[in-house]
Scaffold this active site. Sequence first.
Site: not given
Length: 94
Positions: A45-47
């Site tokens: 996951v990232c933003r």
Amino acid sequence: MLDVREDNEWVAGHAPEAMHVPMGQVPQRLEELSAAFPQGPVHVVCRSGGRSAKVTAYLKQAGWDAVNVEGGMRAWAAAGRPMSAESGAAPQVV
């Protein structure tokens, strides 16, 4: 879950049981990741999903069972999923 955002993003808010390894450090920390995720899949996951898509592709090329978390932490927060913050303030996605 593997969170590949930068330190300031992690401090502001993250999934409570995620492991934090900024995107640029993933190649050097594969051994550490192997110990943390001995069996797949690894959800990355990232933003918003762009950086995590790149890390997911990299991990897949290296033979990992990796899955990009679509929509990233923005979608995670919008769905009302739990978040923690290192700052002591209310968790947020930055």
